[in-house]
Scaffold this motif. Structure first.
Motif, PDB file in Angstrom:
ATOM      1  N   GLN A 156      45.184  51.976  40.369  1.00 38.44           N
ATOM      2  CA  GLN A 156      44.950  50.623  39.854  1.00 38.44           C
ATOM      3  C   GLN A 156      43.666  50.025  40.414  1.00 38.44           C
ATOM      4  O   GLN A 156      42.897  49.380  39.696  1.00 38.44           O
ATOM      5  CB  GLN A 156      46.145  49.739  40.215  1.00 38.44           C
ATOM      6  CG  GLN A 156      47.480  50.257  39.686  1.00 38.44           C
ATOM      7  CD  GLN A 156      48.651  49.520  40.302  1.00 38.44           C
ATOM      8  OE1 GLN A 156      48.898  48.353  39.989  1.00 38.44           O
ATOM      9  NE2 GLN A 156      49.381  50.181  41.178  1.00 38.44           N
ATOM     10  N   ILE A 157      43.420  50.246  41.707  1.00 39.37           N
ATOM     11  CA  ILE A 157      42.223  49.697  42.342  1.00 39.37           C
ATOM     12  C   ILE A 157      40.973  50.351  41.760  1.00 39.37           C
ATOM     13  O   ILE A 157      39.975  49.680  41.465  1.00 39.37           O
ATOM     14  CB  ILE A 157      42.285  49.885  43.868  1.00 39.37           C
ATOM     15  CG1 ILE A 157      43.470  49.085  44.455  1.00 39.37           C
ATOM     16  CG2 ILE A 157      40.982  49.451  44.521  1.00 39.37           C
ATOM     17  CD1 ILE A 157      43.769  49.412  45.906  1.00 39.37           C
ATOM     18  N   LYS A 159      40.548  51.689  38.805  1.00 40.12           N
ATOM     19  CA  LYS A 159      40.318  51.186  37.450  1.00 40.12           C
ATOM     20  C   LYS A 159      39.684  49.799  37.492  1.00 40.12           C
ATOM     21  O   LYS A 159      38.742  49.492  36.758  1.00 40.12           O
ATOM     22  CB  LYS A 159      41.637  51.138  36.678  1.00 40.12           C
ATOM     23  CG  LYS A 159      42.036  52.442  36.038  1.00 40.12           C
ATOM     24  CD  LYS A 159      41.131  52.756  34.846  1.00 40.12           C
ATOM     25  CE  LYS A 159      41.660  53.922  34.054  1.00 40.12           C
ATOM     26  NZ  LYS A 159      40.882  54.181  32.830  1.00 40.12           N
ATOM     27  N   ASN A 160      40.211  48.937  38.356  1.00 41.62           N
ATOM     28  CA  ASN A 160      39.685  47.581  38.456  1.00 41.62           C
ATOM     29  C   ASN A 160      38.250  47.565  38.934  1.00 41.62           C
ATOM     30  O   ASN A 160      37.475  46.674  38.563  1.00 41.62           O
ATOM     31  CB  ASN A 160      40.567  46.742  39.382  1.00 41.62           C
ATOM     32  CG  ASN A 160      40.035  45.348  39.589  1.00 41.62           C
ATOM     33  OD1 ASN A 160      39.273  45.093  40.514  1.00 41.62           O
ATOM     34  ND2 ASN A 160      40.422  44.432  38.701  1.00 41.62           N
ATOM     35  N   GLY A 182      47.516  53.263  34.767  1.00 44.29           N
ATOM     36  CA  GLY A 182      46.116  53.348  34.365  1.00 44.29           C
ATOM     37  C   GLY A 182      45.504  54.727  34.424  1.00 44.29           C
ATOM     38  O   GLY A 182      44.337  54.895  34.055  1.00 44.29           O
ATOM     39  N   LEU A 268      43.527  40.864  43.508  1.00 40.87           N
ATOM     40  CA  LEU A 268      43.965  41.827  42.491  1.00 40.87           C
ATOM     41  C   LEU A 268      45.410  41.577  42.087  1.00 40.87           C
ATOM     42  O   LEU A 268      45.761  41.645  40.901  1.00 40.87           O
ATOM     43  CB  LEU A 268      43.797  43.255  43.009  1.00 40.87           C
ATOM     44  CG  LEU A 268      42.364  43.734  43.244  1.00 40.87           C
ATOM     45  CD1 LEU A 268      42.360  45.140  43.828  1.00 40.87           C
ATOM     46  CD2 LEU A 268      41.565  43.698  41.956  1.00 40.87           C
ATOM     47  N   GLU A 271      45.692  38.447  39.972  1.00 44.10           N
ATOM     48  CA  GLU A 271      45.166  38.649  38.624  1.00 44.10           C
ATOM     49  C   GLU A 271      46.014  39.603  37.785  1.00 44.10           C
ATOM     50  O   GLU A 271      45.697  39.857  36.622  1.00 44.10           O
ATOM     51  CB  GLU A 271      43.732  39.191  38.713  1.00 44.10           C
ATOM     52  CG  GLU A 271      42.735  38.204  39.317  1.00 44.10           C
ATOM     53  CD  GLU A 271      41.442  38.876  39.738  1.00 44.10           C
ATOM     54  OE1 GLU A 271      41.284  40.088  39.450  1.00 44.10           O
ATOM     55  OE2 GLU A 271      40.603  38.199  40.366  1.00 44.10           O
ATOM     56  N   GLY A 272      47.071  40.128  38.377  1.00 37.19           N
ATOM     57  CA  GLY A 272      47.923  41.074  37.669  1.00 37.19           C
ATOM     58  C   GLY A 272      47.326  42.462  37.575  1.00 37.19           C
ATOM     59  O   GLY A 272      47.782  43.283  36.762  1.00 37.19           O
ATOM     60  N   GLU A 273      46.327  42.768  38.422  1.00 30.81           N
ATOM     61  CA  GLU A 273      45.643  44.053  38.374  1.00 30.81           C
ATOM     62  C   GLU A 273      46.208  45.066  39.367  1.00 30.81           C
ATOM     63  O   GLU A 273      45.815  46.233  39.356  1.00 30.81           O
ATOM     64  CB  GLU A 273      44.149  43.855  38.666  1.00 30.81           C
ATOM     65  CG  GLU A 273      43.429  42.981  37.652  1.00 30.81           C
ATOM     66  CD  GLU A 273      43.296  43.657  36.303  1.00 30.81           C
ATOM     67  OE1 GLU A 273      43.189  44.898  36.255  1.00 30.81           O
ATOM     68  OE2 GLU A 273      43.307  42.948  35.275  1.00 30.81           O
ATOM     69  N   LEU A 274      47.105  44.629  40.236  1.00 32.22           N
ATOM     70  CA  LEU A 274      47.651  45.520  41.254  1.00 32.22           C
ATOM     71  C   LEU A 274      49.113  45.172  41.499  1.00 32.22           C
ATOM     72  O   LEU A 274      49.453  44.012  41.730  1.00 32.22           O
ATOM     73  CB  LEU A 274      46.860  45.390  42.567  1.00 32.22           C
ATOM     74  CG  LEU A 274      47.336  46.232  43.757  1.00 32.22           C
ATOM     75  CD1 LEU A 274      47.229  47.719  43.457  1.00 32.22           C
ATOM     76  CD2 LEU A 274      46.539  45.884  45.015  1.00 32.22           C
ATOM     77  N   LYS A 275      49.961  46.185  41.442  1.00 28.04           N
ATOM     78  CA  LYS A 275      51.376  45.996  41.738  1.00 28.04           C
ATOM     79  C   LYS A 275      51.876  47.185  42.551  1.00 28.04           C
ATOM     80  O   LYS A 275      51.300  48.277  42.510  1.00 28.04           O
ATOM     81  CB  LYS A 275      52.191  45.859  40.448  1.00 28.04           C
ATOM     82  CG  LYS A 275      52.138  47.080  39.537  1.00 28.04           C
ATOM     83  CD  LYS A 275      52.929  46.840  38.259  1.00 28.04           C
ATOM     84  CE  LYS A 275      52.868  48.062  37.332  1.00 28.04           C
ATOM     85  NZ  LYS A 275      53.634  47.837  36.082  1.00 28.04           N
TER      86      LYS A 275
END
Length: 309
Positions: A156-157, A159-160, A182, A268, A271-275
């Motif tokens: 995820q990181i 990709k972001n 991702g 992150l 912003e919903g970019e990392l879970k």
């Protein structure tokens, strides 16, 4: 308070110990959640155990910028002892923590989820920084161990931070899982050698969260010119012994657990970019079962330690 301590016999009993008193530059945090990282069980030193924590500040000492009631998180390892050093002990109801190695936690997730993230997410983030992230060149990134604690967050990181393509190694049963995070391609390490499947000149970055013998040499075979191999586990035989012009390697030692990187992760998450994916939850009394599961080597995501649900 209740706290897990590693014994001389390397067992993990829950003991009644005094609540610590924060000294100058520290805060006392009531811990809600933590997690089990492989490193937590690999250091055979009696004493406090546990690095990850999320909780609430209940007392502050002099020279600490936080206030009572602040929701915080962090990686509770001593700054002066390195990645393999002794943790300050987050598997406990309270922890006295230096204020310069914790930060405000994301509030859009539970304290249990937040407590499962810092160590693995920091490891992935810092390894990718060593590899040049954030990128503007849309590199192809290979994550070895994509379904694990570090790996599933590194996908995820990456990709972001601008990766154009993320490839991972994992079991076939986890293909849907890593794709949902991702990943663009997955290689089943049970049936295929990733270096054979991908071939020469196919990737720009190899992030190694597994530490298998020969990984560095195999990475050098498939990296493009200017590529980099970064390992979190530089055990004997992992780093490349061959040389190649334009290709380099590095070890990521997680030497900064301070608020700068934690705030990046918080952003992150917000912003919903990392879970984080929690595979199983355990109480303090169930830590031995968590360790047994971790030792099996087949954990997808993280193992959470729930202290105050």
């Amino acid at each position: 308070m209740r706290a897990v301590r590693r014994s001389l016999l390397l067992t993990y009993p829950v003991e009644e110990v005094p609540v610590p008193t924060p000294s100058k530059g520290q805060a006392l945090v009531k811990v809600a959640g933590s997690s089990l990282n492989p490193l937590d069980r690999k250091i055979p030193v009696p004493g406090p155990v546990g690095r990850d924590f999320a909780g609430t500040v209940v007392q502050v000492a002099e020279d600490c910028p936080f206030t009572v009631g602040d929701a915080v998180w962090g990686d509770a390892q001593g700054k002066d002892i390195g990645l393999g050093g002794r943790p300050l002990g987050a598997w406990a109801e309270y922890i006295a923590i230096p204020c310069d190695i914790m930060a405000y936690r994301p509030l859009g997730i539970t304290a249990i989820e937040a407590g499962a993230m810092p160590h693995a997410a920091l490891a992935g983030l810092q390894a990718l920084h060593i590899a040049g992230a954030p990128w503007s060149s849309s590199p192809t990134v290979l994550v070895l161990g994509g379904a694990g604690g570090v790996g599933h967050m590194a996908i995820q990181i990456a990709k972001n931070m601008g990766a154009g393509k993320v490839i991972v190694t994992c079991s076939e049963k986890n293909f849907d899982f890593v794709t949902s995070l991702g990943a663009d391609q997955a290689v089943d390490y049970h049936t295929s050698d990733w270096w054979t499947v991908l071939g020469g000149g196919s990737v720009d970055v190899v992030l190694d969260a597994v530490g298998e013998f020969g990984s560095g040499n195999h990475a050098y075979d498939i990296l493009r010119d200017g590529g980099k191999f970064v390992t979190l586990l530089p055990t004997p035989g992992v780093l490349a012994t061959k040389s190649r012009d334009g290709v380099s390697q590095a070890t990521s030692a997680l030497d900064d657990t301070g608020p700068s990187f934690l705030d990046t992760l918080k952003g992150l998450v917000d912003e919903g970019e990392l879970k984080v994916t929690i595979a199983s939850k355990f109480t303090l009394e169930e830590v031995p079962q968590a360790i047994a599961l971790s030792e099996s080597g087949h954990v997808d995501g993280k193992l959470a330690i729930v202290i105050a649900p």
